[in-house]
Every structure is written in C-alpha cells, then in structure tokens.
Design a protein around this motif. Structure first.
Motif, PDB file in Angstrom:
ATOM      1  N   GLY A 120     -23.964  -5.234 -10.443  1.00 16.05           N
ATOM      2  CA  GLY A 120     -24.364  -4.171  -9.529  1.00 16.05           C
ATOM      3  C   GLY A 120     -23.226  -3.227  -9.224  1.00 16.05           C
ATOM      4  N   PRO A 121     -23.390  -2.379  -8.214  1.00 21.97           N
ATOM      5  CA  PRO A 121     -22.371  -1.375  -7.873  1.00 21.97           C
ATOM      6  C   PRO A 121     -21.028  -2.025  -7.534  1.00 21.97           C
ATOM      7  CG  PRO A 121     -24.418  -0.964  -6.689  1.00 21.97           C
ATOM      8  CD  PRO A 121     -24.559  -2.304  -7.323  1.00 21.97           C
ATOM      9  N   ALA A 122     -19.963  -1.335  -7.932  1.00 23.37           N
ATOM     10  CA  ALA A 122     -18.619  -1.811  -7.615  1.00 23.37           C
ATOM     11  C   ALA A 122     -18.078  -1.029  -6.425  1.00 23.37           C
ATOM     12  CB  ALA A 122     -17.696  -1.644  -8.817  1.00 23.37           C
ATOM     13  N   TYR A 123     -17.514  -1.727  -5.454  1.00 20.50           N
ATOM     14  CA  TYR A 123     -16.979  -1.082  -4.258  1.00 20.50           C
ATOM     15  C   TYR A 123     -15.513  -1.438  -4.090  1.00 20.50           C
ATOM     16  CZ  TYR A 123     -21.782  -0.069  -2.831  1.00 20.50           C
ATOM     17  OH  TYR A 123     -23.061   0.402  -2.790  1.00 20.50           O
ATOM     18  N   LEU A 124     -14.756  -0.456  -3.665  1.00 20.37           N
ATOM     19  CA  LEU A 124     -13.366  -0.668  -3.291  1.00 20.37           C
ATOM     20  C   LEU A 124     -13.280  -0.602  -1.771  1.00 20.37           C
ATOM     21  CD1 LEU A 124     -10.299  -0.885  -3.853  1.00 20.37           C
ATOM     22  CD2 LEU A 124     -10.266   1.627  -4.011  1.00 20.37           C
ATOM     23  N   TYR A 125     -12.785  -1.668  -1.158  1.00 20.89           N
ATOM     24  CA  TYR A 125     -12.629  -1.724   0.294  1.00 20.89           C
ATOM     25  C   TYR A 125     -11.147  -1.547   0.628  1.00 20.89           C
ATOM     26  CZ  TYR A 125     -17.363  -3.626   0.479  1.00 20.89           C
ATOM     27  OH  TYR A 125     -18.719  -3.795   0.373  1.00 20.89           O
ATOM     28  N   ILE A 126     -10.867  -0.527   1.433  1.00 22.57           N
ATOM     29  CA  ILE A 126      -9.488  -0.269   1.864  1.00 22.57           C
ATOM     30  C   ILE A 126      -9.431  -0.444   3.374  1.00 22.57           C
ATOM     31  CG2 ILE A 126      -7.605   1.400   1.921  1.00 22.57           C
ATOM     32  CD1 ILE A 126      -8.843   2.762  -0.507  1.00 22.57           C
ATOM     33  N   ARG A 127      -8.694  -1.440   3.821  1.00 27.58           N
ATOM     34  CA  ARG A 127      -8.634  -1.746   5.236  1.00 27.58           C
ATOM     35  C   ARG A 127      -7.788  -0.716   5.987  1.00 27.58           C
ATOM     36  NH1 ARG A 127     -10.964  -6.484   6.211  1.00 27.58           N
ATOM     37  NH2 ARG A 127     -10.287  -6.338   8.376  1.00 27.58           N
ATOM     38  N   THR A 128      -8.053  -0.571   7.258  1.00 31.24           N
ATOM     39  CA  THR A 128      -7.273   0.337   8.100  1.00 31.24           C
ATOM     40  C   THR A 128      -5.807  -0.083   8.090  1.00 31.24           C
ATOM     41  OG1 THR A 128      -9.195   0.730   9.522  1.00 31.24           O
ATOM     42  CG2 THR A 128      -7.016   1.250  10.431  1.00 31.24           C
ATOM     43  N   GLY A 129      -4.926   0.885   7.804  1.00 33.48           N
ATOM     44  CA  GLY A 129      -3.497   0.597   7.748  1.00 33.48           C
ATOM     45  C   GLY A 129      -3.024   0.049   6.423  1.00 33.48           C
ATOM     46  N   ALA A 130      -3.914  -0.062   5.425  1.00 30.12           N
ATOM     47  CA  ALA A 130      -3.529  -0.611   4.126  1.00 30.12           C
ATOM     48  C   ALA A 130      -2.532   0.302   3.427  1.00 30.12           C
ATOM     49  CB  ALA A 130      -4.758  -0.807   3.252  1.00 30.12           C
ATOM     50  N   SER A 131      -1.605  -0.294   2.681  1.00 28.11           N
ATOM     51  CA  SER A 131      -0.615   0.461   1.919  1.00 28.11           C
ATOM     52  C   SER A 131      -1.161   0.830   0.548  1.00 28.11           C
ATOM     53  CB  SER A 131       0.658  -0.372   1.753  1.00 28.11           C
ATOM     54  OG  SER A 131       0.380  -1.511   0.931  1.00 28.11           O
ATOM     55  N   TYR A 132      -0.457   1.747  -0.110  1.00 33.76           N
ATOM     56  CA  TYR A 132      -0.814   2.119  -1.482  1.00 33.76           C
ATOM     57  C   TYR A 132      -0.756   0.899  -2.390  1.00 33.76           C
ATOM     58  CZ  TYR A 132      -0.024   4.033  -6.182  1.00 33.76           C
ATOM     59  OH  TYR A 132      -0.084   4.307  -7.532  1.00 33.76           O
ATOM     60  N   GLN A 133       0.231   0.046  -2.192  1.00 33.77           N
ATOM     61  CA  GLN A 133       0.342  -1.151  -3.017  1.00 33.77           C
ATOM     62  C   GLN A 133      -0.852  -2.077  -2.799  1.00 33.77           C
ATOM     63  OE1 GLN A 133       2.692  -1.757  -5.451  1.00 33.77           O
ATOM     64  NE2 GLN A 133       1.237  -3.396  -5.939  1.00 33.77           N
ATOM     65  N   ALA A 134      -1.336  -2.136  -1.567  1.00 28.32           N
ATOM     66  CA  ALA A 134      -2.506  -2.969  -1.285  1.00 28.32           C
ATOM     67  C   ALA A 134      -3.730  -2.449  -2.034  1.00 28.32           C
ATOM     68  CB  ALA A 134      -2.779  -2.999   0.213  1.00 28.32           C
ATOM     69  N   VAL A 135      -3.845  -1.118  -2.146  1.00 29.02           N
ATOM     70  CA  VAL A 135      -4.954  -0.533  -2.905  1.00 29.02           C
ATOM     71  C   VAL A 135      -4.835  -0.928  -4.373  1.00 29.02           C
ATOM     72  CG1 VAL A 135      -6.053   1.610  -3.642  1.00 29.02           C
ATOM     73  CG2 VAL A 135      -5.189   1.392  -1.300  1.00 29.02           C
ATOM     74  N   LEU A 136      -3.621  -0.801  -4.946  1.00 29.90           N
ATOM     75  CA  LEU A 136      -3.414  -1.183  -6.344  1.00 29.90           C
ATOM     76  C   LEU A 136      -3.734  -2.662  -6.553  1.00 29.90           C
ATOM     77  CD1 LEU A 136      -0.049   0.631  -7.218  1.00 29.90           C
ATOM     78  CD2 LEU A 136      -2.390   1.381  -7.730  1.00 29.90           C
ATOM     79  N   ASP A 137      -3.294  -3.498  -5.623  1.00 26.25           N
ATOM     80  CA  ASP A 137      -3.546  -4.932  -5.743  1.00 26.25           C
ATOM     81  C   ASP A 137      -5.046  -5.228  -5.735  1.00 26.25           C
ATOM     82  OD1 ASP A 137      -0.833  -5.323  -5.779  1.00 26.25           O
ATOM     83  OD2 ASP A 137      -0.682  -5.932  -3.675  1.00 26.25           O
ATOM     84  N   SER A 138      -5.787  -4.529  -4.875  1.00 23.87           N
ATOM     85  CA  SER A 138      -7.231  -4.742  -4.795  1.00 23.87           C
ATOM     86  C   SER A 138      -7.929  -4.284  -6.074  1.00 23.87           C
ATOM     87  CB  SER A 138      -7.804  -4.005  -3.581  1.00 23.87           C
ATOM     88  OG  SER A 138      -9.179  -4.263  -3.444  1.00 23.87           O
TER      89      SER A 138
END
Length: 356
Positions: free
Chosen positions: A50-68
């Motif tokens: 099904g659909p793919a979602y990227l969840y970015i938490r409040t205060g997340a860093s750029y590295q956290a986005v890459l890791d996710s």
C-alpha cells in the motif's frame, strides 16, 4: 583546350569544429542525463503493502529523516537524494509531518514536498469510549500527540475550566465519536482545541434552545445521552428511552439506570445486574442518588444526543430488555406492568444459565 578542376575537400577547421561540436553535444547529453537521473528520475521505492509514508517527528534532525528513509527502504537510491537535499539546503528546512511518497516522485519533487508542500492528513474514526485512557490510546495510535501530555491535560482541572469551561469529569462530554481529520504532528493541546471546536459547531443555537426547553444544559444532555447509548443501539428505541428518563427526572424519581452501575463497578460485560450491585458506593449509582450522574458513562454519539434533544412523547416510566434478546425494549407506564416484563426477561436469562 585544357579543363580546370575545382577542389571540393572540406576544410580542416570545419571538420575539427564539427567533431568538437559532436563531442560537446555528447557531453551535454551525458550531463543532462545525469542531471535527469539525480533530479527528476523517480526515486521512491514501490511498495507491495500500500501507500508509503514518511513520518517526521517534531524537532527531528536531517539525519533522523535520512535514517528513517533508509530504515524503511523508501528510496531506490538514497545517495542521489542526499545530493539534492544538500544542494537545496533541505537540512536547514526540515518540517515535521506525515508525507505520502508516491513512486513517481524524483528527488527534486520529493525535496519540494518535504520543504514546501502540504503534508498528508490523517483521517480516522474516534470510537465511543468510557474512560480517559481509552481516548488517549486512540489518539496516540493516530497522531504524534504525546500520550503523557494528553493525560496530564485531561486531568488538569484548572486548565480545563479556564480553556473549555469543563472539569476533569465533564471534559469527556467534549468528544464526539465519529470521523476526524488532523495533521499527523498535531499536539495534545491542538487536538483538544480541535475537539472543542467540533463540539462548539455541534451545539448550534437551535440545539442549545432545545436543551434549555428540556431543562438541561448541553453537558447534561451528553450525560443522559451516554446512558441512552448504553441502554440500546436501536435507533427507534433511543428517543423512547430518552423520554422515559426525562419523565422520571421531571417526577423526581431516581433514574435506576443499570449502565451507570456497570460504570461504577467497572464491568460493562455484566449481563445481569444483581441487588448487591445496587449497593455500590458511587455517585454514578442512580439507584441510590437522584438526578443525573456527575459525568458521562460513554462518549455519546450524534444519534444518542439527538434522541435526548428530540425525545418521544409518552407516559412510560419503565422499560426492560425484551426476552427475545433482540436489542429492543418493552415499555411500561406502571411498576406492575414493568415487573411482568422484567420477570419474562429474567426467565430468559435463567433458561440460558446466565448468572452474571
């Protein structure tokens, strides 16, 4: 007579220039193709679930986005995304939210979505609940809102009175079961404010006037509707049962509502209310205490609220579940008639060996 021949050979400079032009075009094509691959070639991995979602938490860093992105294998080529993200200065513009990643997105479009585009909202149905922890769990499953913070807010009497004019008991009347739509990174306070706004929209001047004509406040309508809702799920019976309870209130009779006892003992699975249940020491024991209980025993839906606001006009003061266990009730004007109906229902429970 001699014949003169004219040379048609291509000048050297022209031949060299043409080769250089071809080389330049080839180099430009290669560069353009590489640019297309890096910027615009679809780079979101197709998902079989099904659909793919990227969840970015409040205060997340750029590295956290890459890791996710890498942990959930959302990209075909993470390295090209990193290149474009750096070129576009995305590390300085990380925004929280829930983002739908569709397979046709290239790196440029994906960075645009994450830095500028609206996030994908979360649509869910809030089910009826009886206790605060059930509400908190439902919200925490759908939104980023911190469950611990939401619990604290729901138990902060001073804040609730100031902000919503409700206390820690009546605050549960503010939540209408049904469809909701929020941005995923909605905070606990934002969720409460949105629920309050929906509650305000429900209570139109016409509904408030109707409640007033019944001698009830909006909060009292919610409390009574919660009892009606626990008594039956049959739409045709709801206005009749609401009328029964309103008749009892007008006459100064105790409501004697079994669902309020079940709330007091914390067991809604009981099929048979016993006399010992009626002795429970609780303000929700409507066999002991006159009037409405201090708060709702479930979150009343719109059909239950409307049943209280538009009750059936009749002279019934009693009702009992039908012995056929259809979900409907038998109604009575006198206690003698009610006792006959109750005996039929008790006989059914006896025959089915239902003791509790």
């Amino acid at each position: 007579m001699s014949q003169q021949h004219t040379s048609t050979a291509t000048p050297l400079w022209w031949r060299v220039g043409r080769v250089l032009l071809l080389l330049l075009l080839l180099a430009g094509g290669i560069v353009g193709f590489k640019a297309w691959q890096i910027l615009w070639k679809p780079n979101v991995a197709a998902s079989a679930f099904g659909p793919a979602y990227l969840y970015i938490r409040t205060g997340a860093s750029y590295q956290a986005v890459l890791d996710s992105l890498e942990k959930h294998e959302l990209l075909r080529d993470p390295e090209t995304f990193r290149q474009v993200a750096q070129w576009r200065d995305y590390p300085a513009h990380v925004r929280p939210g829930r983002y739908l990643l569709t397979p046709e997105l290239g790196n440029s479009a994906l960075v645009d979505k994450l830095t500028q585009g609206p996030q994908d909202t979360v649509a869910f149905t809030l089910d009826a609940f009886k206790y605060k922890p059930q509400l908190v769990r439902q919200v925490a499953r759908q939104l980023e809102a911190d469950s611990a913070q939401l619990r604290r807010l729901l138990n902060d009497n001073g804040l609730l009175l100031r902000r919503y004019h409700l206390d820690t008991t009546t605050i549960l009347t503010m939540f209408l079961p049904g469809p909701y739509k929020f941005e995923w990174n909605t905070s606990a306070t934002q969720f409460l404010d949105s629920a309050a706004a929906m509650h305000q929209r429900f209570w139109t001047p016409q509904r408030r006037q109707r409640a007033d004509s019944l001698g009830l406040s909006p909060t009292q309508v919610h409390v009574l509707a919660s009892i009606v809702q626990r008594e039956t799920s049959e739409p045709t019976d709801k206005p009749i049962i609401a009328g029964v309870y309103l008749n009892r209130l007008k006459r100064g009779m105790r409501l004697q509502a079994d669902p309020t006892l079940l709330w007091a003992i914390g067991n809604f699975g009981v099929k048979r209310v016993l006399n010992k249940d009626k002795l429970v020491d609780s303000p929700y024991n409507t066999y002991k205490h006159k009037g409405l209980p201090p708060g709702p025993i479930t979150s009343a839906n719109r059909s239950s609220l409307n049943a209280v606001l538009k009750p059936a006009a009749h002279k019934y003061y009693f009702f009992c579940a039908r012995p056929d266990r259809s979900g409907f009730s038998d109604f009575a004007e006198t206690y003698a008639d009610h006792k006959r109906n109750a005996r039929k229902y008790q006989h059914t429970l006896d025959s089915l060996k239902i003791l509790r």
